[in-house]
Design an enzyme around this catalytic site. Structure first.
Site, PDB file in Angstrom:
ATOM      1  N   THR A 195      -2.850  -6.532   7.018  1.00  0.00           N
ATOM      2  CA  THR A 195      -1.888  -5.575   7.514  1.00  0.00           C
ATOM      3  C   THR A 195      -1.838  -4.984   8.714  1.00  0.00           C
ATOM      4  O   THR A 195      -2.873  -4.226   8.779  1.00  0.00           O
ATOM      5  CB  THR A 195      -1.957  -5.097   6.169  1.00  0.00           C
ATOM      6  OG1 THR A 195      -1.836  -5.530   5.091  1.00  0.00           O
ATOM      7  CG2 THR A 195      -0.490  -4.226   6.227  1.00  0.00           C
ATOM      8  N   ARG A 223       2.418 -14.551  -4.218  1.00  0.00           N
ATOM      9  CA  ARG A 223       1.872 -12.999  -4.850  1.00  0.00           C
ATOM     10  C   ARG A 223       2.063 -12.397  -4.124  1.00  0.00           C
ATOM     11  O   ARG A 223       2.444 -12.605  -2.417  1.00  0.00           O
ATOM     12  CB  ARG A 223       0.536 -13.381  -4.334  1.00  0.00           C
ATOM     13  CG  ARG A 223      -0.006 -12.000  -4.714  1.00  0.00           C
ATOM     14  CD  ARG A 223      -0.642 -11.911  -3.268  1.00  0.00           C
ATOM     15  NE  ARG A 223      -1.419 -10.405  -3.358  1.00  0.00           N
ATOM     16  CZ  ARG A 223      -2.020  -9.894  -2.905  1.00  0.00           C
ATOM     17  NH1 ARG A 223      -0.584  -9.348  -0.982  1.00  0.00           N
ATOM     18  NH2 ARG A 223      -2.869  -8.490  -2.629  1.00  0.00           N
ATOM     19  N   VAL A 224       2.359 -11.135  -4.619  1.00  0.00           N
ATOM     20  CA  VAL A 224       2.974  -9.315  -3.237  1.00  0.00           C
ATOM     21  C   VAL A 224       2.340  -9.434  -3.203  1.00  0.00           C
ATOM     22  O   VAL A 224       1.590  -8.549  -4.850  1.00  0.00           O
ATOM     23  CB  VAL A 224       4.344  -9.212  -3.588  1.00  0.00           C
ATOM     24  CG1 VAL A 224       5.113  -8.119  -2.589  1.00  0.00           C
ATOM     25  CG2 VAL A 224       5.455 -11.225  -3.065  1.00  0.00           C
ATOM     26  N   GLY A 225       1.504  -8.813  -2.304  1.00  0.00           N
ATOM     27  CA  GLY A 225       0.767  -6.674  -2.575  1.00  0.00           C
ATOM     28  C   GLY A 225       1.257  -6.070  -2.431  1.00  0.00           C
ATOM     29  O   GLY A 225       2.505  -6.102  -2.952  1.00  0.00           O
ATOM     30  N   ASP A 226       0.440  -4.602  -2.078  1.00  0.00           N
ATOM     31  CA  ASP A 226       1.091  -3.400  -1.972  1.00  0.00           C
ATOM     32  C   ASP A 226       2.328  -2.929  -0.387  1.00  0.00           C
ATOM     33  O   ASP A 226       2.916  -2.052  -0.727  1.00  0.00           O
ATOM     34  CB  ASP A 226       0.115  -2.323  -1.903  1.00  0.00           C
ATOM     35  CG  ASP A 226      -1.045  -3.043  -0.406  1.00  0.00           C
ATOM     36  OD1 ASP A 226      -1.256  -4.026  -0.553  1.00  0.00           O
ATOM     37  OD2 ASP A 226      -1.591  -1.613   0.104  1.00  0.00           O
ATOM     38  N   THR A 246      -3.682  -0.561   3.330  1.00  0.00           N
ATOM     39  CA  THR A 246      -4.314  -1.628   4.024  1.00  0.00           C
ATOM     40  C   THR A 246      -5.467  -1.935   3.466  1.00  0.00           C
ATOM     41  O   THR A 246      -5.932  -1.206   2.695  1.00  0.00           O
ATOM     42  CB  THR A 246      -4.728  -2.386   5.685  1.00  0.00           C
ATOM     43  OG1 THR A 246      -6.068  -0.952   6.294  1.00  0.00           O
ATOM     44  CG2 THR A 246      -3.651  -1.891   6.314  1.00  0.00           C
ATOM     45  N   GLY A 247      -5.708  -3.040   3.025  1.00  0.00           N
ATOM     46  CA  GLY A 247      -6.765  -3.717   2.110  1.00  0.00           C
ATOM     47  C   GLY A 247      -6.653  -4.371   0.853  1.00  0.00           C
ATOM     48  O   GLY A 247      -4.833  -4.507   0.922  1.00  0.00           O
ATOM     49  N   GLY A 249      -4.637  -5.813  -2.163  1.00  0.00           N
ATOM     50  CA  GLY A 249      -2.876  -4.978  -2.351  1.00  0.00           C
ATOM     51  C   GLY A 249      -3.378  -4.205  -4.125  1.00  0.00           C
ATOM     52  O   GLY A 249      -2.354  -3.686  -4.369  1.00  0.00           O
TER      53      GLY A 249
HETATM   54  N1  ASP Z   1      -3.181  -4.996   1.488  1.00  0.00           N
HETATM   55  C1  ASP Z   1      -2.421  -6.739   1.669  1.00  0.00           C
HETATM   56  C2  ASP Z   1      -1.800  -7.141   0.972  1.00  0.00           C
HETATM   57  O1  ASP Z   1      -2.503  -7.119  -0.077  1.00  0.00           O
HETATM   58  C3  ASP Z   1      -3.500  -7.047   2.502  1.00  0.00           C
HETATM   59  C4  ASP Z   1      -4.291  -5.274   3.296  1.00  0.00           C
HETATM   60  O2  ASP Z   1      -3.744  -5.283   3.761  1.00  0.00           O
HETATM   61  O3  ASP Z   1      -5.753  -6.421   4.048  1.00  0.00           O
HETATM   62  O4  ASP Z   1      -1.404  -7.898   0.917  1.00  0.00           O
END
Ligand code: ASP
Length: 344
Positions: A195, A223-226, A246-247, A249
């Site tokens: 991200t 699917r939706v993350g953070d 990031t990471g 979510g």
């Molecule tokens: N946080 C993002 C998600 O989960 C992906 C990421 O930042 O690596 O969609």
């Protein structure tokens, strides 16, 4: 943990490791008197355009149906408004669409087909966001899913990534630790969270932020993350500071990550300590065994970014060895993030 010191001269910008070109561009735009949030979004558009950045915009890794779905959000401190899109298909500049949601509507989040139609009405071009490289990555993923299905990798050694895919850098240009805990075994197939996030404060002390992503690779469609969720993937409070994540979510969503960081800063934590507090919360609440290693530590990474109104900043990762981008002088640079868990 100590908070990195910064030149008190504003503007200051921080972001994910891949945000250096975005921050450089945003800083240039600010000098030309572009409003802060527009400058950030313009900078992020550069990365959304990059076909080699396989976690953001055009060229992002697709979902399990081999369709690229983007999520993005913006938040402006002065107005305390936000805009976001999720599950957006066919439009590469997701952050720009999110900005339009903020500016042109009384809503804060548009999803899926509605977001695409909204973008089309505003004249955003509709295009196929799937590059050949991302399509080949999807084919490798599909072929390695199970030995029982009908998909096979005709020649693994000569496949798009070959056998040395985890030799230092991944095929999509991300370092392996960006995706997984550093000591996690290399997966058979290229995979990434990934991200771009930028938080910034300008010379007047006003704050803004933006997060844009193609999300978890090969995710279930929808699917939706953070990233597009205000309070999780980003949060900006003009009287306190701004934060992003990031990471993984799902983990950030479940502790309202960015909001927690800003609240901790408001209560007096340094930016770095606010990030570490939030990471500890994530770690403590990671209960599923497949997400914990033998020592009980999360098997995934999350990196958190925090910027205070006075320009003091910090970033921290779940695991040692991650970098973030910062502009606290003339040119943006990479800096080491603090961490919760050291390398063994
Ligand atoms: N946080 C993002 C998600 O989960 C992906 C990421 O930042 O690596 O969609």
């Amino acid at each position: 943990m100590t908070t990195p010191t910064c030149t008190p001269r504003l503007p200051v910008m921080i972001g994910s490791w891949n945000a250096i070109p975005a921050i450089a561009h945003a800083a240039q735009r600010l000098q030309g008197n572009t409003p802060l949030l527009d400058a950030i979004v313009d900078g992020i558009a550069l990365v959304e355009d990059d076909p080699d950045e396989m976690s953001v915009g055009y060229g992002g890794l697709p979902n399990e149906d081999c369709v690229v779905e983007l999520d993005a959000a913006v938040m402006e401190g002065v107005s305390h408004r936000s805009g976001a899109v999720a599950g957006l298909r066919g439009v590469r500049h997701a952050a720009r669409v999110a900005l339009e949601v903020m500016r042109r509507t009384d809503h804060s989040l548009l999803v899926g087909e509605g977001a695409r139609k909204f973008a089309a009405l505003l004249g955003f071009p509709d295009e196929n966001l799937l590059t050949d490289r991302a399509r080949k990555a999807w084919l490798d993923w599909k072929a390695n899913l199970s030995e029982r299905d009908g998909w096979i990798a005709p020649d693994q050694a000569a496949s798009s990534f070959g056998t040395a895919r985890w030799a230092g850098r991944t095929p999509h240009g991300l370092t392996a630790p960006e995706m997984l805990a550093p000591d996690a075994p290399p997966p058979k197939v290229p995979f990434t969270y990934g991200t771009i996030h930028v938080s910034a404060v300008d010379a007047a002390g006003n704050l803004a932020s933006c997060t844009s992503t193609s999300g978890l690779s090969y995710k279930i469609a929808g699917r939706v993350g953070d990233s597009p969720v205000v309070g999780a993937g980003l949060y900006t409070d003009n009287s306190v500071g701004s934060a992003g994540a990031t990471g993984r979510g799902e983990s950030v969503l479940q502790v309202c990550g960015a909001h927690t960081i800003v609240q901790r800063m408001e209560a007096g934590d340094s930016p770095t300590d606010a990030c570490l507090f939030t990471l500890k919360k994530i770690a403590d609440r990671t209960r599923l065994s497949h997400l914990r290693d033998a020592k009980g530590r999360p098997t995934f990474n999350v990196t958190l970014y925090a910027l205070r109104k006075d320009g003091v900043f910090g970033a921290a990762s779940m695991h040692e060895g991650y970098e973030f981008a910062v502009l606290d002088g003339v040119a943006p640079r990479a800096a080491s993030a603090a961490w919760l868990y050291p390398k063994d």
